[in-house]
Scaffold this motif. Structure first.
Motif, PDB file in Angstrom:
ATOM      1  N   LEU A 162       0.827  -1.198   0.000  1.00 37.93           N
ATOM      2  CA  LEU A 162       0.000   0.000   0.000  1.00 37.93           C
ATOM      3  C   LEU A 162       0.865   1.254   0.000  1.00 37.93           C
ATOM      4  CD1 LEU A 162      -2.735   1.381   0.164  1.00 37.93           C
ATOM      5  CD2 LEU A 162      -2.693   1.053   2.644  1.00 37.93           C
ATOM      6  N   ALA A 262      -7.469  -5.913   3.439  1.00 39.44           N
ATOM      7  CA  ALA A 262      -7.842  -4.507   3.272  1.00 39.44           C
ATOM      8  C   ALA A 262      -6.725  -3.666   2.648  1.00 39.44           C
ATOM      9  CB  ALA A 262      -8.285  -3.926   4.613  1.00 39.44           C
ATOM     10  N   PRO A 263      -5.488  -3.666   3.185  1.00 34.59           N
ATOM     11  CA  PRO A 263      -4.432  -2.880   2.528  1.00 34.59           C
ATOM     12  C   PRO A 263      -4.124  -3.366   1.118  1.00 34.59           C
ATOM     13  CG  PRO A 263      -3.783  -3.499   4.758  1.00 34.59           C
ATOM     14  CD  PRO A 263      -5.000  -4.290   4.430  1.00 34.59           C
ATOM     15  N   LEU A 266      -6.864  -2.171  -1.235  1.00 35.16           N
ATOM     16  CA  LEU A 266      -6.714  -0.741  -1.505  1.00 35.16           C
ATOM     17  C   LEU A 266      -5.527  -0.488  -2.427  1.00 35.16           C
ATOM     18  CD1 LEU A 266      -7.665   2.118  -0.992  1.00 35.16           C
ATOM     19  CD2 LEU A 266      -6.314   2.141   1.118  1.00 35.16           C
ATOM     20  N   LEU A 269      -6.600  -1.242  -5.931  1.00 39.95           N
ATOM     21  CA  LEU A 269      -7.443  -0.179  -6.448  1.00 39.95           C
ATOM     22  C   LEU A 269      -6.610   1.030  -6.868  1.00 39.95           C
ATOM     23  CD1 LEU A 269     -10.292   0.943  -6.941  1.00 39.95           C
ATOM     24  CD2 LEU A 269     -10.289   1.733  -4.556  1.00 39.95           C
ATOM     25  N   LEU A 270      -5.660   1.437  -6.040  1.00 36.59           N
ATOM     26  CA  LEU A 270      -4.825   2.582  -6.371  1.00 36.59           C
ATOM     27  C   LEU A 270      -3.941   2.306  -7.576  1.00 36.59           C
ATOM     28  CD1 LEU A 270      -3.751   3.667  -2.760  1.00 36.59           C
ATOM     29  CD2 LEU A 270      -5.367   4.838  -4.257  1.00 36.59           C
TER      30      LEU A 270
END
Length: 276
Positions: A162, A262-263, A266, A269-270
């Protein structure tokens, strides 16, 4: 699936070439063996098993060492390849961005898992060969400690990914990785203790405290290993805490798994929206 395995295999080969696998495994094994031999020395006088002493020692070591190793391994996984231009080459092939990120993560997580299982497994083998009588529950606690350590390493690897997708230069990613280690491993519990002292039990009750502990992967790992098994909690001095913990072992492992998903989700997605 084949694409993920190919990319993961590449990361493992890069780890072998850069000596990451060898160095990490040797470090984990040497420290685990040292703690198992030194920790088992007083068991004859205090009436506890050598495995329980080793679990308490290795759990404390893991909380400080494994997150640092995972972050150092993963903080430049994305931004480093972008700087070197290899990410552009990789994305020129018919492969989705999420496959690239997940495949790289699986490779790095496999390196951490291999080093943890082999390193800590060597300590378990040394204890088994030591001649002491070790019960089934003790071995179950030891296996659970190894498994949760793998999850903890994967969680901080995901946090490193992340950080690597959030920034555009390696130095910033390294700074974020160090900050994550300092906050989650060192400063979080100090701040939590300060909150408890300042609050004086007025608003922070047992339920709130348990929730705050669950919000940190290092604390979820500590709770699972030091309160989940009776003999270990008695030795670690956490028997009283174990009685107050409102979460089962499955919930604590689920929290660690959430810190992986979760990380990483994300980061995917980024990365999918990032201009390269």
């Amino acid at each position: 699936m084949n694409t993920l395995l190919i990319i993961a295999g590449k990361e493992i080969r890069d780890g072998l070439r850069n000596r990451w696998v060898v160095a990490t495994t040797l470090l984990m094994a040497s420290l685990a063996l040292a703690l198992s031999f030194l920790g088992a020395a007083p068991t004859g006088t205090v009436g506890v098993g050598p495995v329980e002493v080793t679990i308490v020692s290795l759990s404390s070591l893991t909380i400080f060492l494994l997150p640092l190793i995972a972050l150092l391994l993963s903080f430049d996984a994305v931004v480093g390849e972008i700087d070197r231009g290899t990410m552009t080459l990789l994305l020129s092939y018919p492969v989705a961005r999420w496959q690239v990120l997940i495949g790289k993560f699986l490779g790095h997580a496999a390196i951490i898992a291999f080093a943890t299982v082999l390193g800590y497994g060597s300590a378990g083998a040394a204890l088994a060969l030591g001649g002491a009588e070790i019960g089934h529950d003790s071995w179950r606690a030891f296996a659970a400690m190894i498994g949760s350590s793998v999850l903890l390493g994967a969680a901080f690897t995901a946090l490193g990914y992340l950080a690597s997708t959030l920034v555009r230069d390696r130095d910033t990613a390294a700074g974020i990785a160090v900050a994550l280690w300092l906050v989650l491993v060192l400063l979080y519990d100090i701040a939590l203790l300060g909150l408890l002292v300042a609050d004086g039990g007025k608003t922070v009750d047992a339920g709130v405290l348990n929730g705050l502990l669950l919000a940190n992967p290092a604390d979820a790992y500590r709770l699972f290993n030091l309160t989940g098994f009776k003999n270990v909690s008695l030795l670690a001095g956490t028997a009283g805490l174990a009685a107050q913990v409102q979460f089962s072992g499955a919930v604590l492992l689920g929290a660690l798994a959430a810190w992986v998903a979760a990380p990483l989700g994300l980061a995917v997605l980024l990365f999918s929206k990032r201009q390269i």
